[in-house]
Design a protein around this motif. Structure first.
Motif, PDB file in Angstrom:
ATOM      1  N   ALA A   1       0.871  -1.168   0.000  1.00 10.58           N
ATOM      2  CA  ALA A   1       0.000   0.000   0.000  1.00 10.58           C
ATOM      3  C   ALA A   1       0.908   1.217   0.000  1.00 10.58           C
ATOM      4  N   GLY A   2       0.772   2.091  -1.000  1.00 13.74           N
ATOM      5  CA  GLY A   2       1.726   3.179  -1.162  1.00 13.74           C
ATOM      6  C   GLY A   2       1.104   4.560  -1.151  1.00 13.74           C
ATOM      7  N   PHE A   3       1.925   5.514  -0.782  1.00 14.26           N
ATOM      8  CA  PHE A   3       1.531   6.931  -0.771  1.00 14.26           C
ATOM      9  C   PHE A   3       2.738   7.747  -1.176  1.00 14.26           C
ATOM     10  N   TYR A   4       2.526   8.772  -2.014  1.00 12.10           N
ATOM     11  CA  TYR A   4       3.604   9.740  -2.246  1.00 12.10           C
ATOM     12  C   TYR A   4       3.084  11.151  -2.014  1.00 12.10           C
ATOM     13  N   GLY A   5       3.979  12.006  -1.545  1.00 18.38           N
ATOM     14  CA  GLY A   5       3.618  13.377  -1.212  1.00 18.38           C
ATOM     15  C   GLY A   5       4.126  13.744   0.165  1.00 18.38           C
ATOM     16  N   SER A   6       3.874  14.971   0.553  1.00 22.20           N
ATOM     17  CA  SER A   6       4.324  15.453   1.850  1.00 22.20           C
ATOM     18  C   SER A   6       3.541  14.800   2.976  1.00 22.20           C
ATOM     19  N   LEU A   7       4.249  14.313   3.987  1.00 21.06           N
ATOM     20  CA  LEU A   7       3.610  13.756   5.184  1.00 21.06           C
ATOM     21  C   LEU A   7       3.420  14.902   6.174  1.00 21.06           C
ATOM     22  N   SER A   8       2.294  15.582   6.026  1.00 22.91           N
ATOM     23  CA  SER A   8       2.038  16.829   6.745  1.00 22.91           C
ATOM     24  C   SER A   8       0.877  16.684   7.711  1.00 22.91           C
ATOM     25  N   GLN A   9       0.413  17.826   8.200  1.00 18.52           N
ATOM     26  CA  GLN A   9      -0.619  17.831   9.233  1.00 18.52           C
ATOM     27  C   GLN A   9      -1.941  17.247   8.765  1.00 18.52           C
ATOM     28  N   TRP A  10      -2.146  17.208   7.448  1.00 16.68           N
ATOM     29  CA  TRP A  10      -3.427  16.702   6.948  1.00 16.68           C
ATOM     30  C   TRP A  10      -3.439  15.189   6.740  1.00 16.68           C
ATOM     31  N   ILE A  11      -2.342  14.515   7.050  1.00 15.20           N
ATOM     32  CA  ILE A  11      -2.281  13.055   6.939  1.00 15.20           C
ATOM     33  C   ILE A  11      -2.691  12.423   8.274  1.00 15.20           C
ATOM     34  N   ASP A  12      -3.540  11.423   8.214  1.00 16.76           N
ATOM     35  CA  ASP A  12      -4.033  10.759   9.423  1.00 16.76           C
ATOM     36  C   ASP A  12      -3.046   9.664   9.834  1.00 16.76           C
ATOM     37  N   ILE A  13      -2.047  10.051  10.607  1.00 13.43           N
ATOM     38  CA  ILE A  13      -0.994   9.122  11.021  1.00 13.43           C
ATOM     39  C   ILE A  13      -1.569   8.003  11.891  1.00 13.43           C
ATOM     40  N   GLU A  14      -2.501   8.329  12.759  1.00 20.03           N
ATOM     41  CA  GLU A  14      -3.087   7.314  13.641  1.00 20.03           C
ATOM     42  C   GLU A  14      -3.827   6.242  12.840  1.00 20.03           C
ATOM     43  N   LEU A  15      -4.584   6.660  11.824  1.00 22.50           N
ATOM     44  CA  LEU A  15      -5.285   5.704  10.968  1.00 22.50           C
ATOM     45  C   LEU A  15      -4.286   4.785  10.268  1.00 22.50           C
ATOM     46  N   LEU A  16      -3.212   5.348   9.776  1.00 17.64           N
ATOM     47  CA  LEU A  16      -2.202   4.546   9.091  1.00 17.64           C
ATOM     48  C   LEU A  16      -1.530   3.567  10.048  1.00 17.64           C
ATOM     49  N   GLN A  17      -1.232   4.037  11.255  1.00 16.01           N
ATOM     50  CA  GLN A  17      -0.559   3.171  12.235  1.00 16.01           C
ATOM     51  C   GLN A  17      -1.446   1.985  12.605  1.00 16.01           C
ATOM     52  N   GLN A  18      -2.722   2.242  12.822  1.00 20.44           N
ATOM     53  CA  GLN A  18      -3.633   1.166  13.196  1.00 20.44           C
ATOM     54  C   GLN A  18      -3.856   0.195  12.036  1.00 20.44           C
ATOM     55  N   THR A  19      -3.925   0.732  10.815  1.00 16.57           N
ATOM     56  CA  THR A  19      -4.124  -0.131   9.644  1.00 16.57           C
ATOM     57  C   THR A  19      -2.903  -1.002   9.391  1.00 16.57           C
ATOM     58  N   ALA A  20      -1.717  -0.410   9.452  1.00 18.12           N
ATOM     59  CA  ALA A  20      -0.490  -1.178   9.230  1.00 18.12           C
ATOM     60  C   ALA A  20      -0.306  -2.242  10.308  1.00 18.12           C
ATOM     61  N   SER A  21      -0.701  -1.940  11.531  1.00 16.89           N
ATOM     62  CA  SER A  21      -0.607  -2.923  12.612  1.00 16.89           C
ATOM     63  C   SER A  21      -1.559  -4.091  12.389  1.00 16.89           C
ATOM     64  N   ALA A  22      -2.714  -3.803  11.783  1.00 17.81           N
ATOM     65  CA  ALA A  22      -3.710  -4.849  11.537  1.00 17.81           C
ATOM     66  C   ALA A  22      -3.377  -5.701  10.315  1.00 17.81           C
ATOM     67  N   LEU A  23      -2.433  -5.228   9.481  1.00 14.53           N
ATOM     68  CA  LEU A  23      -2.086  -5.940   8.253  1.00 14.53           C
ATOM     69  C   LEU A  23      -0.580  -6.185   8.190  1.00 14.53           C
ATOM     70  N   PRO A  24      -0.029  -7.018   9.075  1.00 15.26           N
ATOM     71  CA  PRO A  24       1.413  -7.264   9.064  1.00 15.26           C
ATOM     72  C   PRO A  24       1.898  -7.957   7.801  1.00 15.26           C
ATOM     73  N   HIS A  25       0.982  -8.577   7.056  1.00 16.34           N
ATOM     74  CA  HIS A  25       1.370  -9.246   5.809  1.00 16.34           C
ATOM     75  C   HIS A  25       1.354  -8.291   4.627  1.00 16.34           C
ATOM     76  N   TRP A  26       1.088  -7.020   4.886  1.00 20.52           N
ATOM     77  CA  TRP A  26       1.189  -5.958   3.876  1.00 20.52           C
ATOM     78  C   TRP A  26       2.419  -5.107   4.169  1.00 20.52           C
ATOM     79  N   HIS A  27       2.942  -4.469   3.120  1.00 23.46           N
ATOM     80  CA  HIS A  27       4.015  -3.493   3.289  1.00 23.46           C
ATOM     81  C   HIS A  27       3.436  -2.109   2.989  1.00 23.46           C
ATOM     82  N   PHE A  28       3.723  -1.125   3.840  1.00 23.44           N
ATOM     83  CA  PHE A  28       3.257   0.250   3.654  1.00 23.44           C
ATOM     84  C   PHE A  28       4.467   1.122   3.315  1.00 23.44           C
TER      85      PHE A  28
END
Length: 372
Positions: free
Chosen positions: A214-241
């Protein structure tokens, strides 16, 4: 005879903005003088601002007119002025500094009835000072919600600019609704379709351990939901972010995860080598005023790459019904990514993106400029 352009925008080069995409196409029929960023806030005493100020102070005022420039590059001016001036005295001083720098350039270029185009509200003080025949305001962001901006100053300048502009171009319906309808046109972002849809080789540094990406490009700024990403990546250890871009917020919660990789910024021309080869493209935005007004450039670029898109909800998505998996939380995002893992290239999504190529946007823009 087509009128020439004086453009106040961000610094030319790097990751191209919508203004740069449009001006690259408009300059085939007209001369363009591009003035690099005059700033949206006062500089502060930290390393990023000090480095930026040094680069601006040491830059050439404009390219050597006797030295050939790339065909796709307009005449560029590196301004020395006061960023986001506040008082009447500061504004007059900033205006006079810019006039002195621009006068010889405009004389050399011999512009024909130029149109003054600004993507920055702080350039309003130059209106009426450069011999322009019309004033265009291109609004691509909600400056009142944009981080790192002197909001009071920029808001006041935008109000003045809206009153004076002959034509206002808005990148989203949310933005267009704020301006006088008689002088406002909706000009959504486009896409360099050929660059993002043409097959590109896989980037050598893109992880290749057998896990879907699962990929993203661009600035990792205040409008990015870091908590959502952290919880999703934790729930999908067989995926690479994988994240391609410059972090400007705390990303430590993601860095601690084994299945998360940060690659740093990459040139715009290399992005298809990433987005065409991961299994899903992410738009993990927070719900705030800036995102509700935005029309992100990467949305159409993702679509042209042909990979499934998983996004949080924001208004600009309504223009592309069915093309994006819209999620409202961790469970939704996990389910959408699991579906994307078995999805092949989306031809219908690419076909939709092809209808929004920057060439089409520029053709429409030409008609509006000529009717001024």
């Amino acid at each position: 005879m087509t009128r020439d352009l004086i453009v106040f925008g961000e610094d030319w080069g790097g990751l191209p903005s919508s203004t740069q995409h449009l001006i690259r196409r408009l300059q085939h029929q007209r001369k363009v003088v591009w003035v690099n960023s005059i700033g949206l806030r006062r500089p502060q005493l930290h390393w990023r601002d000090i480095k930026r100020a040094f680069c601006k102070l040491t830059a050439r005022r404009s390219p050597n007119p006797n030295q050939p420039q790339p065909e796709s590059t307009p005449r560029i001016v590196h301004p020395r002025t006061l960023p986001a001036p506040r008082s009447a005295l500061e504004r007059r001083l900033a205006r006079e500094l810019l006039q002195r720098q621009l006068a010889p350039v405009l004389h050399q270029e011999r512009l024909h009835r130029p149109i003054l185009w600004t993507s920055l509200p702080t350039a309003v003080d130059m209106a009426g000072c450069l011999g322009e025949s019309a004033l265009v305001y291109y609004c691509g962001d909600d400056f009142n919600a944009l981080a790192g901006v002197d909001h009071d100053t920029v808001s006041q300048r935008e109000q003045e600019l809206v009153q004076r502009a002959d034509l206002i171009l808005a990148a989203s319906e949310n933005l267009a609704a704020r301006f006088p309808s008689a002088r406002t046109q909706l000009l959504p972002h486009g896409v360099d379709y050929h660059s993002f849809a043409s097959p590109a080789p896989r980037a050598p540094d893109l992880p290749n351990d057998g896990r879907p990406i699962a990929g993203f490009y661009g600035s990792l700024s205040q409008w990015i939901d870091i908590e959502l990403l952290q919880q999703t990546a934790s729930a999908l250890p067989h995926w690479h972010f994988v994240f391609v871009g410059q972090p400007v917020v705390d990303i430590s919660a993601l860095q601690r995860l084994e299945n998360v990789t940060f690659l740093g910024p990459r040139p715009h021309g290399e992005l298809p080598s990433y987005s065409q080869h991961w299994q899903a493209s992410l738009l993990p935005f927070r719900d705030n005023a800036q995102i509700r007004a935005c029309n992100p450039l990467k949305l159409l670029e993702y679509m042209a790459a042909g990979r499934p898109i998983v996004s949080t909800r924001f208004p600009a998505l309504s223009a592309y019904p069915g093309a994006v998996s819209v999620v409202d939380g961790v469970d939704d995002m996990v389910a959408a990514l699991q579906r994307a893992a078995s999805t092949t290239t989306l031809d219908s999504q690419q076909q939709l993106a092809s209808q929004h190529d920057w060439d089409r946007r520029a053709d429409q823009l030409e008609q509006w400029l000529e009717s001024l």
